[in-house]
Each structure stands twice: as C-alpha cells, then as structure tokens.
Design a protein around this motif. Structure first.
Motif, PDB file in Angstrom:
ATOM      1  N   UNK A  92      33.994  32.028  96.699  1.00  0.00           N
ATOM      2  CA  UNK A  92      34.574  32.056  95.362  1.00  0.00           C
ATOM      3  C   UNK A  92      33.503  31.618  94.365  1.00  0.00           C
ATOM      4  N   UNK A  93      33.293  32.432  93.330  1.00  0.00           N
ATOM      5  CA  UNK A  93      32.427  32.027  92.234  1.00  0.00           C
ATOM      6  C   UNK A  93      33.251  31.387  91.135  1.00  0.00           C
ATOM      7  N   UNK A  94      32.674  30.392  90.444  1.00  0.00           N
ATOM      8  CA  UNK A  94      33.410  29.744  89.344  1.00  0.00           C
ATOM      9  C   UNK A  94      32.468  29.530  88.165  1.00  0.00           C
ATOM     10  N   UNK A  95      33.079  29.456  86.978  1.00  0.00           N
ATOM     11  CA  UNK A  95      32.327  29.256  85.744  1.00  0.00           C
ATOM     12  C   UNK A  95      33.229  28.517  84.762  1.00  0.00           C
ATOM     13  N   UNK A  96      32.747  27.406  84.188  1.00  0.00           N
ATOM     14  CA  UNK A  96      33.543  26.599  83.264  1.00  0.00           C
ATOM     15  C   UNK A  96      33.233  27.005  81.829  1.00  0.00           C
ATOM     16  N   UNK A  97      34.299  27.150  81.017  1.00  0.00           N
ATOM     17  CA  UNK A  97      34.123  27.518  79.617  1.00  0.00           C
ATOM     18  C   UNK A  97      35.270  26.935  78.804  1.00  0.00           C
ATOM     19  N   UNK A  98      35.171  27.011  77.469  1.00  0.00           N
ATOM     20  CA  UNK A  98      36.236  26.508  76.598  1.00  0.00           C
ATOM     21  C   UNK A  98      36.256  27.305  75.312  1.00  0.00           C
ATOM     22  N   UNK A  99      37.355  27.192  74.550  1.00  0.00           N
ATOM     23  CA  UNK A  99      37.461  27.824  73.244  1.00  0.00           C
ATOM     24  C   UNK A  99      36.665  27.043  72.213  1.00  0.00           C
ATOM     25  N   UNK A 100      36.062  27.744  71.285  1.00  0.00           N
ATOM     26  CA  UNK A 100      35.254  27.090  70.264  1.00  0.00           C
ATOM     27  C   UNK A 100      36.096  26.295  69.286  1.00  0.00           C
TER      28      UNK A 100
ATOM     29  N   UNK B 150      38.524  25.772  80.777  1.00  0.00           N
ATOM     30  CA  UNK B 150      38.970  26.817  81.688  1.00  0.00           C
ATOM     31  C   UNK B 150      37.912  27.031  82.757  1.00  0.00           C
ATOM     32  N   UNK B 151      38.382  27.357  83.945  1.00  0.00           N
ATOM     33  CA  UNK B 151      37.484  27.634  85.060  1.00  0.00           C
ATOM     34  C   UNK B 151      37.751  29.063  85.520  1.00  0.00           C
ATOM     35  N   UNK B 152      36.829  29.958  85.164  1.00  0.00           N
ATOM     36  CA  UNK B 152      36.914  31.316  85.688  1.00  0.00           C
ATOM     37  C   UNK B 152      36.595  31.292  87.169  1.00  0.00           C
ATOM     38  N   UNK B 153      37.350  32.037  87.995  1.00  0.00           N
ATOM     39  CA  UNK B 153      37.108  32.070  89.428  1.00  0.00           C
ATOM     40  C   UNK B 153      37.430  33.453  89.971  1.00  0.00           C
ATOM     41  N   UNK B 154      36.633  33.898  90.942  1.00  0.00           N
ATOM     42  CA  UNK B 154      36.806  35.247  91.476  1.00  0.00           C
ATOM     43  C   UNK B 154      36.171  35.321  92.860  1.00  0.00           C
ATOM     44  N   UNK B 155      36.793  36.150  93.716  1.00  0.00           N
ATOM     45  CA  UNK B 155      36.226  36.400  95.040  1.00  0.00           C
ATOM     46  C   UNK B 155      34.928  37.184  94.880  1.00  0.00           C
ATOM     47  N   UNK B 156      33.926  36.790  95.653  1.00  0.00           N
ATOM     48  CA  UNK B 156      32.612  37.413  95.544  1.00  0.00           C
ATOM     49  C   UNK B 156      32.307  38.249  96.773  1.00  0.00           C
ATOM     50  N   UNK B 157      31.701  39.365  96.534  1.00  0.00           N
ATOM     51  CA  UNK B 157      31.152  40.156  97.631  1.00  0.00           C
ATOM     52  C   UNK B 157      29.779  39.606  97.985  1.00  0.00           C
ATOM     53  N   UNK B 158      29.303  40.012  99.143  1.00  0.00           N
ATOM     54  CA  UNK B 158      28.008  39.530  99.588  1.00  0.00           C
ATOM     55  C   UNK B 158      26.903  39.978  98.629  1.00  0.00           C
TER      56      UNK B 158
END
Length: 731
Positions: free
Chosen positions: A128-136, A181-189
């Motif tokens: 799982x890849x993740x990325x943290x972000x927020x509204x301005x 917010x934490x974006x998350x998604x299944x990752x391919x190789x």
C-alpha cells in the motif's frame, strides 16, 4: 500569484489565469477537488494570499526502503513496490486498505506548539502506498517527519505530527474542525513512492481528524516557557579539560513536555557535548536530572581559543500521552528557534596550565603473583593530585585472556584523597595456564573533572578512549609455594621506650585455597609483639587485618630492628577447619617473615598519652531521661594516638559516645559527646558505680580507626570518672 510565486509539491496541473491552480483531472474529478496542500511541503507556499507552512524533514521513509514498526512482517518505505517482498496476489475484499491507531490525532491544547502520534496500519496482504496532505484553508501549520511511503503487507508505520500555532491566530479559528488526509492505494510491482504527489486524489484518501483535549485547563501562564532550569541552573566545566556536570529540568506546566538536548558545534570545533539521555518526556510538574559531558578533541592545544556561545540547546514542546521517547529522534526536535540555550560556565581556575595528570597510582602497575591459579588478587591505590573533585572509571579490553574485576570499579575522589582498588584476575575457561611473566592484557583507568552534583552512578556512561590511561599488568616471580602476601610489606613502629605502639597489616590470601595462619614471635626479640587475631583461616582470595601491639623493653638496643623476627606460619587447610587448630590441619606449612621497621627513636619517656578536659564526666540524674554531656580528649604526644571508648555492661545506664573512636594527630584535641540513657527496671536504691573507659595507644601511620573498632584492652585503657548529680525538677 506573481511569476515568482511558489507552487506546493502536492498540487497538480499548471498555472491558469491569475495564478489559479488547474488540476489535471476530468470534469467530475475537477468539481470534487478543492485547494489542498500535502503534509510535506518543505518551503512556505503562498497561493492567492493564503499561507500554508507544511514542512517535512525528508525522513527515511520518503525515498528509501527500510524496516519499520509493525506486526505483519514489518513495513517498508520504498522507491519501488514489491521489489523485496511477495507480489500483490491475495488482497482483501474490504474497501478499507489502512486504519489509523488511534483513529484521530489528539493534541493537549490548540494555543501551544505540541506533538502527537498515530500509526498507519496496512490491513491487507498487498503493498500500500500512502501520501499525507491537507486543505489549504487549514490555517495552522503542521510538520511531520515523513509524508509518503510504501507499507508492506500487514505492516505498521508510526507517524509523528507537530502542531505549530501561527502568529495572530484567531481564537475562533483555533476551534474549527481540522484534519489531514492520507491518500492510500494498492500498488503494483515497480511503483515508486516519488510519484505519489502527482497521483493522489480525494476519493482514495482517508480523513484523520484532529481533536483537542479539553480535560486540561488552557495554558494560561503569562510566560511562554514550558520548562525551567533549576538546582543547578547552569553547567560548569573546566577549560581545556574533559568535565562532567549536571542540570535539572523542571516541567512548569500541567502537560506532558518532551525535550531533546543537542549541540550545534561550528566547523572544526574543538569541543563537543555528550549526554546519555538526550531525549525525554516530563510528566506534569515533574523534574529530571540530565548529566552532560564536555569532551575535548585530541587536536586541542593549550592555547586553543573557545567559541562556547550558542553551542548547547534544549528543544521542548507539549506532547500528547501517546508520544514515545523514541519518536523524538527526528529533525523536528532539532529546531533551534523552538529551543532554549543552556547556560555553560567555564571554570577559569582550571586553566590550560593545569597539569594533564589528574591522578597517580601506587604502585604504578597492577601486580599479580606468577602462579598457576585461576584467580589472582592485587591491590593499587589511586590518588587525586589536584584541588578539584576527580572521577575515575576502570575499563578492560574484551580481547584480554582474563577477566579483571575491580572493587570499586568507579568512584569520585575529593581533592588530594586516595582510594584503594582491589583487582581480581580470573582466567577465562579457554585461556591457557600462565607460562610467561609478560602480560599482554590491557587495563585502563579513565578520569576527568566533575562538579560536586555528579554521583557515582553517572560515571559508567562516559569513558572516551582518548581520556583513559593504561595501567600496566605485571606478574611477580614468586616461589611455587607462596600462599600469602602482606600489605603493606612491613610493620612500621615509632621507636619509643617503655611504650605500647599499635600498627596494622593485611594478610592477603593469593590462592584459590583455604589458608590457615598463626603468628609467631621469638622470645629473644628486643620487644614483645601481641597480634590480634593471632591465628585464623583465610577464605580464597580474601584479606585479614591484624593489629600488632609493640611493647618496648626498657633497655632496647640500637640494632634491635635487625634481630627482631615476626613470623606468620601459613598453609592450606580444609574448608571445615577451625581457627583454633589451624596448625594441626595444615597439609604443608610455610613460615613467612613480616619485616619490622623502627623509626623516630626518642629518649623521652611518655607517661601519659592523653588527658581529659574536664577530668571527669558530669551528668544530672533524671529518671527516664536522656542526658547529654561532653568532654575533650587531648593528645599530649608528637605521635598519632588512637582511642576507643567503652563502658561496663554492669552499669545502670548506657553510654553512647560520638565519635566512639578515632585517631588524634600530634598535639591535637577531639571533643566527645556522651549521652547517658538509664536502663529500664533500675532499682531506686541501687548503688551507682558507673565505669567508663578510653583505650589509647600510639599508632603507626598505616593504621585506620575502623581496624580497631573491637580492640579494647583494659591494660591500655584509662578510666574516665563519672560524676552523677541529683537535681529536682520544679512543677
């Protein structure tokens, strides 16, 4: 936004008219998207007059693979998914990919900078890849050590987030709902984490709300300080020498406060600071003591100038209860602007001209008998040759063929004081027996200046190699049947006619066997020698102190020293032998001579060694009352005189003396405080015949007062009369 305006790292698309952010999405997605900022933008970004100050320290999880905290095989941050693990072949059917533990970020109060933490848990069998972000629109600044990464299947990533209050923040804005917010998604190789910032979206993100703990009253202190320095409130070090000092950190708030002590040395700095506990969390209104070592680099010269200003700092911030001490080891806790400077004072009395040598050893090496024994014993004296408190710590090399056990292993020496060290050599099981008198083992003693607030427990953590001194280990050739040694190697007495003089020596068993001993003196000696104890049994590698009284004859000859013989019979005995029959139980006996040295011959006769002032002890008789009296004991001689006080058990009262014993230097005076405590069930008509005695004797310089604590000879004692006076207490 002008041509020089900054675009956030997490924003996608190009700049439209008047600097508007144009996302690269379809129509449906464009309508759903609002302005947002990733939780990891390094510089300050200004878009349409709204400021977002997200920062990140660029931690290990941003671009490199590495093991993380977790319960399912360990999480991994990576530049490419699946490179070092199984492919995503079996994923869960649930729509949830990650969970937050706890489900929200909790901060103590919004009007202070504070830290909180949470875990991102991968609940799938996929990467799982993740990325943290927020509204301005969120006007408060957040900082996090890392904002993106890749989670291995069933793994956990711990995140630390810092809330930083912006200047002029309105009270109503502080209580608005805030989230990241934490974006998350299944990752391919093969997917790299560096591309997440260009592909995250709202529908694949999970909200992490912020809550503020209202159970604690708001921070109402007029001062912005969270901690203060107290008792001592500064660190004191010597110039041009390594030193240890300590400082107390006091939490002055009702919150948990974290701290990180760090240094900011300049380029080519000759001074560095070290502490064993650089991180910590203080409970509300608590304190913690921190020990700091100031280390001098080996390249330093005597005339090296110092730049000690702004070198030592302590970052501090309020933390939520879930934050751990291990979370503080991050770039966020090395912010000098959010830190206080620790005051460092250099003691100019210890200048560069002070000798490099702080201690000396007597003898200058660790000497062991050359015996095929598994355990050998040695003793050395360590002497402080400065006007300051000096600490020491012993250290050995792991490659030594034997273990060296030192008691005490470390300590603090007051100015010009001496400490005896007993070193036991224990051969390792795989080591061969001694075949050569040369020893290649390494034994070191580390020493440095300390302030008086340092204690012995602080010393084990600081032993820089460039500050230690090697003490050579040598073996002494001995006869194969040597069993004991004497410390000191001779008995020393002042030569006084018609006087009793007390000296002492230690009999040291240097073997692994039980050794019996008995003292033997010749009748033709020019003086009589009484030993206490005169016989006994020494356990393996043990020591026994013997007190020897020399009773001089009236017509002592000049060459009496050469004719005097003081012998100690010794031999191996069984473990169950008794001291009374040691000679009969010895399998083989050996007679070892203890040399006697006579000095300071005097022709004067000393009839009295001491006198009392006043000549008797006065006590009022008060039933069921403790009564205190005092008396002075005066040394009338030019020699050290030892004394020991005692009373008869048949007395109707107990007599407690402080000090009960001691050593009087020549022509000196000691005040004794004596407490009389009447025993229970004393008959009223009982006759008072109290007896109180002071044993005295001239001592050689090697005798210590604790060696004769049980030594009381009536023939060498002087009675101190007790005067009891009846008094009447008025109503």
């Amino acid at each position: 936004m002008g041509s020089g305006a900054h675009r956030g790292v997490g924003q996608r698309g190009g700049l439209g008219a008047e600097g508007e952010v144009v996302p690269r999405f379809g129509g449906d997605q464009r309508r759903r998207m609002r302005r947002r900022e990733p939780a990891a933008v390094l510089p300050t970004a200004a878009v349409q007059g709204r400021t977002a100050r997200w920062r990140t320290g660029g931690g290990a999880g941003e671009d490199g693979w590495g093991a993380q905290e977790g319960t399912g095989g360990g999480a991994a941050h990576g530049s490419r998914a699946g490179e070092d693990g199984p492919k995503n072949s079996s994923c869960t059917a649930s729509t949830e990919l990650v969970q937050f533990d706890p489900p929200e970020l909790s901060f103590p109060w919004p009007n202070k900078t504070s830290l909180s933490s949470f875990n991102i848990v991968n609940i799938t069998d996929c990467y799982i890849g993740f990325y943290m972000w927020s509204f301005k629109e969120v006007s408060t600044c957040y900082e996090t050590e890392t904002c993106q990464g890749i989670l291995a299947p069933r793994s956990t990533q711990r995140m630390v987030v810092k809330w930083v209050l912006k200047e002029n923040e309105a009270e109503e804005h502080m209580h608005c709902k805030k989230s990241i917010f934490v974006w998350n998604m299944i990752l391919a190789q093969g997917v790299e984490s560096s591309c997440f910032r260009d592909h995250f979206s709202d529908e694949d993100s999970k909200e992490l709300p912020f809550i503020f703990n209202n159970n604690i009253s708001p921070f109402t202190s007029t001062s912005d300080e969270l901690i203060r320095l107290d008792h001592p409130a500064r660190l004191v070090f010597p110039r041009n020498h390594t030193g240890l000092s300590s400082i107390n950190i006091v939490n002055v708030t009702d919150y948990y406060v974290a701290f990180h002590l760090f240094s900011n040395p300049g380029k080519d700095a000759v001074v560095s600071y070290q502490t064993d506990d650089p991180f910590g969390i203080l409970a509300p209104r608590s304190a913690q003591r921190v020990v700091v070592a100031r280390l001098i680099n080996g390249e330093e010269t005597e005339d090296t100038p110092y730049k000690d200003d702004k070198q030592l700092f302590m970052w501090n911030a309020i933390v939520s209860e879930g934050v751990k001490v291990s979370d503080l080891d991050c770039s966020m806790s090395r912010n000098i602007k959010q830190s206080i400077e620790l005051p460092v004072i250099l003691n100019n009395k210890v200048t560069s001209s002070t000798s490099v040598e702080l201690i000396k050893f007597e003898p200058p090496e660790v000497c062991f008998p050359f015996l095929p024994s598994k355990r050998l014993l040695s003793s050395i004296k360590i002497v402080n040759i400065t006007d300051y408190h000096i600490c020491f710590n012993t250290q050995v090399e792991e490659t030594n063929v034997a273990l060296y056990i030192t008691k005490p292993p470390c300590g603090i020496l007051p100015p010009w004081s001496t400490q005896e060290l007993v070193v036991t050599r224990v051969a390792k099981e795989e080591a061969p027996e001694l075949e050569d008198i040369q020893c290649k083992d390494k034994y070191f003693v580390w020493s440095c200046f300390v302030t008086e607030d340092i204690n012995v427990n602080d010393l084990t953590r600081y032993m820089p190699e460039n500050e230690r001194k090697e003490l050579p280990i040598v073996f002494m050739e001995t006869s194969s049947n040597m069993l004991i040694q004497f410390d000191p190697p001779e008995l020393s007495f002042p030569l006084l006619q018609n006087q009793r003089v007390l000296s002492s020596a230690k009999i040291v068993n240097i073997t692994d066997q039980y050794i019996g001993f008995r003292v033997c003196t010749k009748k033709r000696n020019s003086a009589r020698y009484n030993a206490n104890p005169s016989q006994g049994i020494l356990e393996p590698l043990s020591t026994q102190v013997i007190l020897v009284t020399r009773i001089a004859e009236q017509n002592e000859l000049e060459d009496s020293e050469r004719k005097t013989k003081f012998l100690v019979w010794n031999g191996i005995v069984s473990e169950d032998s008794k001291a009374s029959d040691v000679i009969d139980n010895m399998s083989e006996t050996k007679c070892t001579r203890l040399p006697i040295v006579l000095r300071q011959r005097s022709s004067s006769n000393l009839d009295e060694l001491i006198q009392f002032d006043p000549p008797e002890l006065h006590f009022p008789i008060l039933p069921n009352k403790k009564v205190l009296s005092s008396i002075k004991i005066v040394n009338l001689t030019d020699y050290n005189v030892g004394f020991n006080t005692y009373s008869r058990s048949t007395n109707v009262a107990w007599y407690h003396t402080e000090p009960p014993r001691g050593i009087l230097p020549p022509r000196s005076t000691q005040k004794l405080m004596v407490t009389r405590e009447e025993k229970e069930d004393v008959l009223e008509d009982k006759q008072f015949n109290e007896k109180y005695f002071v044993w005295t004797s001239i001592l050689s310089e090697d005798v210590k007062d604790n060696e004769y604590s049980d030594y009381m000879d009536d023939q060498e004692s002087k009675e101190l009369p007790i005067v009891l006076e009846k008094v009447f207490l008025g109503c």
